[in-house]
Enzyme design. Structure first.
Site, PDB file in Angstrom:
ATOM      1  N   LYS A  16       0.842  -1.191   0.000  1.00 39.31           N
ATOM      2  CA  LYS A  16       0.000   0.000   0.000  1.00 39.31           C
ATOM      3  C   LYS A  16       0.879   1.243   0.000  1.00 39.31           C
ATOM      4  O   LYS A  16       2.050   1.186   0.386  1.00 39.31           O
ATOM      5  CB  LYS A  16      -0.854   0.025   1.277  1.00 39.31           C
ATOM      6  CG  LYS A  16      -1.981  -0.975   1.310  1.00 39.31           C
ATOM      7  CD  LYS A  16      -2.784  -0.838   2.601  1.00 39.31           C
ATOM      8  CE  LYS A  16      -3.897  -1.842   2.694  1.00 39.31           C
ATOM      9  NZ  LYS A  16      -4.943  -1.681   1.678  1.00 39.31           N
ATOM     10  N   ARG A  49     -10.229 -11.520   1.622  1.00 39.41           N
ATOM     11  CA  ARG A  49     -11.078 -12.559   1.025  1.00 39.41           C
ATOM     12  C   ARG A  49     -10.379 -13.918   1.047  1.00 39.41           C
ATOM     13  O   ARG A  49     -11.037 -14.954   1.063  1.00 39.41           O
ATOM     14  CB  ARG A  49     -11.488 -12.136  -0.397  1.00 39.41           C
ATOM     15  CG  ARG A  49     -10.356 -12.032  -1.374  1.00 39.41           C
ATOM     16  CD  ARG A  49     -10.733 -11.215  -2.606  1.00 39.41           C
ATOM     17  NE  ARG A  49     -10.769  -9.783  -2.328  1.00 39.41           N
ATOM     18  CZ  ARG A  49     -11.125  -8.867  -3.219  1.00 39.41           C
ATOM     19  NH1 ARG A  49     -11.485  -9.218  -4.440  1.00 39.41           N
ATOM     20  NH2 ARG A  49     -11.119  -7.588  -2.890  1.00 39.41           N
TER      21      ARG A  49
HETATM   22  N1  BES Z   1      -8.158  -3.838   4.338  1.00 38.51           N
HETATM   23  C1  BES Z   1      -8.301  -3.403   2.989  1.00 38.51           C
HETATM   24  C2  BES Z   1      -9.594  -2.633   2.749  1.00 38.51           C
HETATM   25  C3  BES Z   1      -9.734  -1.313   3.448  1.00 38.51           C
HETATM   26  C4  BES Z   1      -9.405  -0.148   2.783  1.00 38.51           C
HETATM   27  C5  BES Z   1     -10.251  -1.236   4.710  1.00 38.51           C
HETATM   28  C6  BES Z   1      -9.571   1.061   3.419  1.00 38.51           C
HETATM   29  C7  BES Z   1     -10.426  -0.011   5.347  1.00 38.51           C
HETATM   30  C8  BES Z   1     -10.080   1.139   4.689  1.00 38.51           C
HETATM   31  C9  BES Z   1      -8.296  -4.599   2.046  1.00 38.51           C
HETATM   32  O1  BES Z   1      -7.504  -5.665   2.455  1.00 38.51           O
HETATM   33  C10 BES Z   1      -7.754  -4.130   0.756  1.00 38.51           C
HETATM   34  O2  BES Z   1      -6.617  -3.750   0.708  1.00 38.51           O
HETATM   35  N2  BES Z   1      -8.583  -4.170  -0.288  1.00 38.51           N
HETATM   36  C11 BES Z   1      -8.168  -3.740  -1.578  1.00 38.51           C
HETATM   37  C12 BES Z   1      -8.718  -4.703  -2.601  1.00 38.51           C
HETATM   38  C13 BES Z   1      -8.163  -4.512  -3.984  1.00 38.51           C
HETATM   39  C14 BES Z   1      -6.693  -4.826  -3.998  1.00 38.51           C
HETATM   40  C15 BES Z   1      -8.917  -5.404  -4.925  1.00 38.51           C
HETATM   41  C16 BES Z   1      -8.718  -2.337  -1.797  1.00 38.51           C
HETATM   42  O3  BES Z   1      -9.804  -2.023  -1.311  1.00 38.51           O
HETATM   43  O4  BES Z   1      -8.025  -1.545  -2.416  1.00 38.51           O
HETATM   44 MN    MN Z   2      -5.496  -5.425   1.819  1.00 36.70          MN
END
Ligand code: BES
Ligand code: MN
Ligand code: ZN
Length: 513
Positions: free
Chosen positions: A289, A363
């Site tokens: 990230k 997931r």
């Molecule tokens: N934990 C994150 C989602 C999240 C984002 C929670 C912001 C709270 C605040 C999750 O694991 C994630 O990173 N999801 C990705 C999915 C994508 C890579 C398909 C996302 O939302 O960008």
């Molecule tokens: Mn994630």
């Protein structure tokens, strides 16, 4: 905070403050407020007629009781509920949260609030349990509004030294006392379930690790007489939890798979299975990230914390229901042996998953959790997860995303959300969306591109629910608040506990929709 229900007259309460709640734009004071005002020689009425206090939701005015005024309390706090036609328990929760904060700022250590006035104002609440529901809401509003997390502060202690120690919920009619007592107890249990989640989310990820979560589960088991089992990495390997293990590969923290069982219902009754995403820190893994707000990913275990809290509360409330809680817990880190984009994992179900993006890890761990749930032949399976940033894009910050394969279960969760103030909104799970998660090399891939990100994540999960009646709650939109609100703290909000508890207690009471 010590919260009790008492039969008394509000004028005679010896608290540091008396809290009176008033509707916007109304001149007439409700009965208990009028009785207090009689002792204040009309000073409350003066605040209202002068226009200084309008009754707008969240507004709080404080009067000091002067020498000679025959009131045992030191202060009178007037709090706005907003317009009477919009009055609801949710508004009362907010008004109470704002008032409790003002009471603390004033330095008061105790306050009393009369229920009879509220029973008059909240005619939309069914009369049978009105006193109970009001008492519950007052307790929740105060506990949640007063929440602070100061564990790691060694400086600025004076800012947080003030604490409200005692709240009295006052009824006039002895027949209302039992209801008020019941409501206060429920509100206390539910409020504390939420602050428990907030605490777990606020503690940094160098403290709250998968091992810490497993120890919390064991502690709940000890204290509440529920059973806890913790699978460690070798046990997961033996079972073949390749999806969860694939996420854990990049971290030095050992993953844990926690199983908590609460049996409050008949022996033969199929349990409700709750599955909570517990990523104690989500760096994104190799698909790292960006640094902006990455610290918030310490709260990527909100789903699991809400499940722990719900089991603890269900036991404290002695709900006549069986629950099995499944908590796949891991960090998501980019270590040298981390899963890489393009890697294929074999999940517990036997299905293979192509990992396109290691940041879509929630997931993956839920896939194995959902598969494991099938062992218990659950009546329903509900998973709860901070799963997709897309959820906040779709719904903003005011609704939990809801998807599933059964309209009745969806209806139950919607109703629970309306009742507890943690509202959910359904998104579709049409077959067309499944195109986006087809893989060229494996059975399924773990991302579906940008369009409908919350939906394709749920579509992925649905492949692992077997034949179960299932619903998915995406709390990525609501688990963190950028600012302090009436009863929602800045930072982790503790969302999910209240929703799950309401859902479980409705089911226990046989209200299935
Ligand atoms: N934990 C994150 C989602 C999240 C984002 C929670 C912001 C709270 C605040 C999750 O694991 C994630 O990173 N999801 C990705 C999915 C994508 C890579 C398909 C996302 O939302 O960008
Ligand atoms: Mn994630
Ligand atoms: Zn995550």
């Amino acid at each position: 905070m010590d919260i009790t229900a008492r039969k008394s007259r509000i004028e005679d309460e010896p608290a540091d403050a008396v809290l009176l709640i008033h509707c916007e734009g109304e001149r007439r004071l409700a009965p208990a407020a009028a009785a207090v005002d009689a002792r204040l020689r009309g000073r409350l009425a003066g605040l209202i007629t002068s226009g200084e206090f309008t009754g707008r939701l969240g507004q709080v005015s404080i009067l000091h009781v002067a020498p000679g005024e025959r009131l045992r309390a030191k202060r009178v706090v007037l709090a706005g509920l907003g317009k009477r036609k919009d009055a609801s328990l949710e508004k009362l929760r907010q008004a109470t949260g704002s008032a409790a904060k003002a009471i603390r700022t004033a330095g008061a250590k105790s306050f009393a609030v009369p229920v009879p006035d509220l029973a008059v104002l909240l005619t939309s609440v069914p009369a049978v349990n009105r006193v109970r529901d009001i008492a519950q809401t007052l307790a929740e509003g105060a506990i949640l509004g007063l929440y602070q997390f100061t564990t790691y502060r060694t400086e600025r202690k004076d800012e947080t030294a003030k604490a409200v120690r005692k709240m009295s919920v006052v009824v006039g009619d002895p027949r209302a006392l039992a209801q008020a007592r019941q409501g206060v107890r429920q509100g206390q249990i539910i409020g504390e379930a939420t602050t428990y989640v907030r605490d777990l989310c606020n503690h940094p990820a160098n403290v709250v690790t998968p091992t810490y979560i497993a120890n919390e589960a064991k502690k709940i088991a000890r204290e509440r007489g529920v059973s806890a089992k913790v699978l460690d990495r070798p046990a997961m390997q033996r079972l073949g939890m390749g999806a969860l293990l694939g996420v854990a590969r990049g971290s030095h923290e050992p993953p844990k798979f926690v199983i908590l069982e609460y049996r409050g219902g008949p022996r033969s009754a199929h349990p409700v299975a709750l599955v909570g995403k517990t990523v104690t820190f989500d760096s994104g893994g190799i698909s790292l990230k960006s640094a902006d707000n990455m610290e918030q990913m310490k709260a990527d275990m909100t789903g699991g914390a809400a499940v722990l809290a719900a089991v603890r509360a269900a036991s404290r409330l002695r709900l006549p229901i069986n629950i099995v809680a499944l908590i796949p817990a891991t960090e998501n880190m980019p270590g040298g042996s981390a899963t890489k984009p393009g890697d294929v994992l074999t999940s517990l179900s036997g299905k293979t998953i192509e990992v396109i993006n290691t940041d879509a890890e929630g997931r993956l761990i839920l896939a194995d959790g959902l598969t494991y749930a099938n062992r218990y032949k659950p009546s329903v399976v509900v998973d709860i997860a901070t799963l997709t940033g897309a959820c906040a894009v779709a719904l903003g910050k005011h609704a939990i995303g809801l998807l599933g394969n059964n309209d009745k279960l969806i209806g139950e969760l919607k109703a629970a959300g309306e009742q507890c103030g943690e509202r959910v909104w359904q998104l579709p799970l049409w077959e067309e969306y499944y195109e986006q998660i087809k893989s060229d090399v494996a059975d399924v891939k773990n991302t579906g591109g940008r369009p409908g990100g919350t939906i394709t994540a749920a579509a992925f999960l649905s492949k692992f629910v077997g034949g179960a009646v299932w619903a998915h709650l995406d709390i990525a939109s609501t688990d963190w608040s950028e600012h302090e609100q009436a009863y929602i703290s800045k930072g982790p909000t503790g969302v999910g506990a209240r929703l799950l508890i309401r859902f479980l207690s409705n089911r226990a009471a046989g209200k299935r929709s």
